[in-house]
Design a protein around this motif. Structure first.
Motif, PDB file in Angstrom:
ATOM      1  N   GLY A 125      -4.497  29.349  35.902  1.00 62.18           N
ATOM      2  CA  GLY A 125      -5.944  29.684  36.513  1.00 62.18           C
ATOM      3  C   GLY A 125      -7.166  29.523  35.910  1.00 62.18           C
ATOM      4  N   ILE A 126      -7.210  29.703  34.435  1.00 65.19           N
ATOM      5  CA  ILE A 126      -8.348  29.331  33.796  1.00 65.19           C
ATOM      6  C   ILE A 126      -8.706  27.854  33.687  1.00 65.19           C
ATOM      7  CG2 ILE A 126      -9.427  29.268  31.475  1.00 65.19           C
ATOM      8  CD1 ILE A 126      -7.649  31.926  30.907  1.00 65.19           C
ATOM      9  N   ARG A 127      -7.697  27.054  33.601  1.00 69.73           N
ATOM     10  CA  ARG A 127      -7.736  25.647  33.745  1.00 69.73           C
ATOM     11  C   ARG A 127      -8.282  25.319  35.012  1.00 69.73           C
ATOM     12  NH1 ARG A 127      -3.991  21.194  30.833  1.00 69.73           N
ATOM     13  NH2 ARG A 127      -5.168  19.445  31.317  1.00 69.73           N
ATOM     14  N   ILE A 128      -7.921  25.679  36.042  1.00 72.25           N
ATOM     15  CA  ILE A 128      -8.395  25.374  37.499  1.00 72.25           C
ATOM     16  C   ILE A 128      -9.856  25.737  37.410  1.00 72.25           C
ATOM     17  CG2 ILE A 128      -8.268  25.882  39.813  1.00 72.25           C
ATOM     18  CD1 ILE A 128      -5.255  26.282  39.616  1.00 72.25           C
ATOM     19  N   ILE A 129     -10.174  26.937  37.136  1.00 71.81           N
ATOM     20  CA  ILE A 129     -11.867  27.189  37.174  1.00 71.81           C
ATOM     21  C   ILE A 129     -12.547  26.395  36.444  1.00 71.81           C
ATOM     22  CG2 ILE A 129     -13.238  28.993  36.383  1.00 71.81           C
ATOM     23  CD1 ILE A 129     -10.987  31.192  36.927  1.00 71.81           C
ATOM     24  N   LEU A 130     -12.042  26.033  35.150  1.00 73.86           N
ATOM     25  CA  LEU A 130     -13.110  25.154  34.220  1.00 73.86           C
ATOM     26  C   LEU A 130     -13.187  23.781  34.833  1.00 73.86           C
ATOM     27  CD1 LEU A 130     -11.825  26.502  30.811  1.00 73.86           C
ATOM     28  CD2 LEU A 130     -14.015  27.301  32.002  1.00 73.86           C
ATOM     29  N   GLU A 131     -11.629  23.287  35.194  1.00 71.52           N
ATOM     30  CA  GLU A 131     -11.831  21.857  35.790  1.00 71.52           C
ATOM     31  C   GLU A 131     -12.424  21.477  36.936  1.00 71.52           C
ATOM     32  OE1 GLU A 131      -8.175  20.122  34.667  1.00 71.52           O
ATOM     33  OE2 GLU A 131      -8.625  19.574  32.689  1.00 71.52           O
ATOM     34  N   GLN A 132     -12.716  22.614  37.600  1.00 71.17           N
ATOM     35  CA  GLN A 132     -13.613  22.233  38.879  1.00 71.17           C
ATOM     36  C   GLN A 132     -14.957  21.934  38.437  1.00 71.17           C
ATOM     37  OE1 GLN A 132     -13.169  26.103  40.746  1.00 71.17           O
ATOM     38  NE2 GLN A 132     -11.580  25.470  42.155  1.00 71.17           N
ATOM     39  N   GLN A 133     -15.376  22.292  37.291  1.00 73.48           N
ATOM     40  CA  GLN A 133     -16.957  21.766  36.708  1.00 73.48           C
ATOM     41  C   GLN A 133     -16.862  20.428  36.313  1.00 73.48           C
ATOM     42  OE1 GLN A 133     -18.988  24.167  37.675  1.00 73.48           O
ATOM     43  NE2 GLN A 133     -17.018  25.428  38.256  1.00 73.48           N
ATOM     44  N   ASP A 134     -17.708  19.425  36.747  1.00 73.53           N
ATOM     45  CA  ASP A 134     -17.837  18.340  36.266  1.00 73.53           C
ATOM     46  C   ASP A 134     -17.980  17.890  34.716  1.00 73.53           C
ATOM     47  OD1 ASP A 134     -17.440  17.382  38.856  1.00 73.53           O
ATOM     48  OD2 ASP A 134     -19.559  17.302  38.994  1.00 73.53           O
TER      49      ASP A 134
END
Length: 234
Positions: free
Chosen positions: A16-25
């Motif tokens: 979940g954390i990875r998904i949140i962070l990697e949505q940012q360029d």
């Protein structure tokens, strides 16, 4: 691009954390660890900008992993993420040089802001945690002469003014306005304060000032402080 290692013993939380962070360029997750030992190894391997560590993990806790990472790396900043808003954890992590502490139930936007702030070199605390730390100091009694013994006598009068402003939660821009200085001069004073006191960042300096008695939470050299709604970055 800010490069991040995530460490948490729960795979769903890591994902979940990875998904949140990697949505940012501007954010990239370069490694995931399930325990503290693996986290230390991944940081040594990837030399990331940020290590995002859960406090309670098997093999090696996030606190102990943070200490090892900070002792071995001058580039990686540690941001702790946990469900436990316990003051002892916060104080220990900050003394060891962690750049911040956020709660797992924080909104995704707050997590992203915290990572970006830590990457900039700011100190990040959940607002409720920041308020509790300062409130804890208000309940203590201080030796007003302890500041000199702790090395605060080596600070110039201007540096002491800057430190007192830091303790009130002021940003560099607010300190510059309050003391009629340029932001660049404020940064120079903060760097000098940290160098003279042998500390890693501005929040460590504030904690040391409170603990030594150089600053008292109310009515002492530190003057008034901001309330619990103050921003969580320092």
């Amino acid at each position: 691009m800010t490069r991040i290692v995530i460490a948490d013993d729960q795979s769903l939380v890591r994902s979940g954390i990875r998904i949140i962070l990697e949505q940012q360029d501007d954010l990239e997750v370069v490694g995931e660890a399930s325990d503290g030992v693996e986290a230390v190894e991944l940081v040594q391997q990837h030399d990331p900008d940020i290590a995002l560590l859960d406090i309670r993990m098997p093999e090696l806790s996030g606190l102990d992993a943070a200490r090892l990472i900070l002792a071995r790396s001058t580039n990686t900043r540690v941001l702790l993420l946990t469900t436990y808003d316990v003051d002892d954890y916060v104080a220990r992590a900050l003394r060891d040089g962690a750049s911040g502490y956020l709660l797992k139930d924080a909104p995704p936007a707050e997590l992203v802001r915290g990572v970006r702030a830590a990457a900039r070199g700011d100190t990040v605390l959940a607002p409720a945690v920041l308020a509790r730390i300062v409130d804890d100091f208000t309940r203590r009694e201080f030796d007003q002469d302890a500041g000199d013994a702790a090395g605060f006598d080596r600070l110039s009068e201007r540096e002491k003014e800057v430190l007192r402003a830091l303790a009130r939660g002021f940003t560099n821009a607010e300190i510059a306005s309050d003391l009629f200085l340029s932001p660049a001069t404020v940064k120079t004073h903060i760097a000098s304060i940290l160098g003279k006191l042998g500390l890693r960042d501005r929040l460590q300096a504030v904690i040391a000032a409170y603990e030594s008695g150089f600053i008292t939470p109310a009515g002492g050299p530190g003057g008034t402080r901001r309330g619990p709604d103050a921003p969580g970055t320092a």
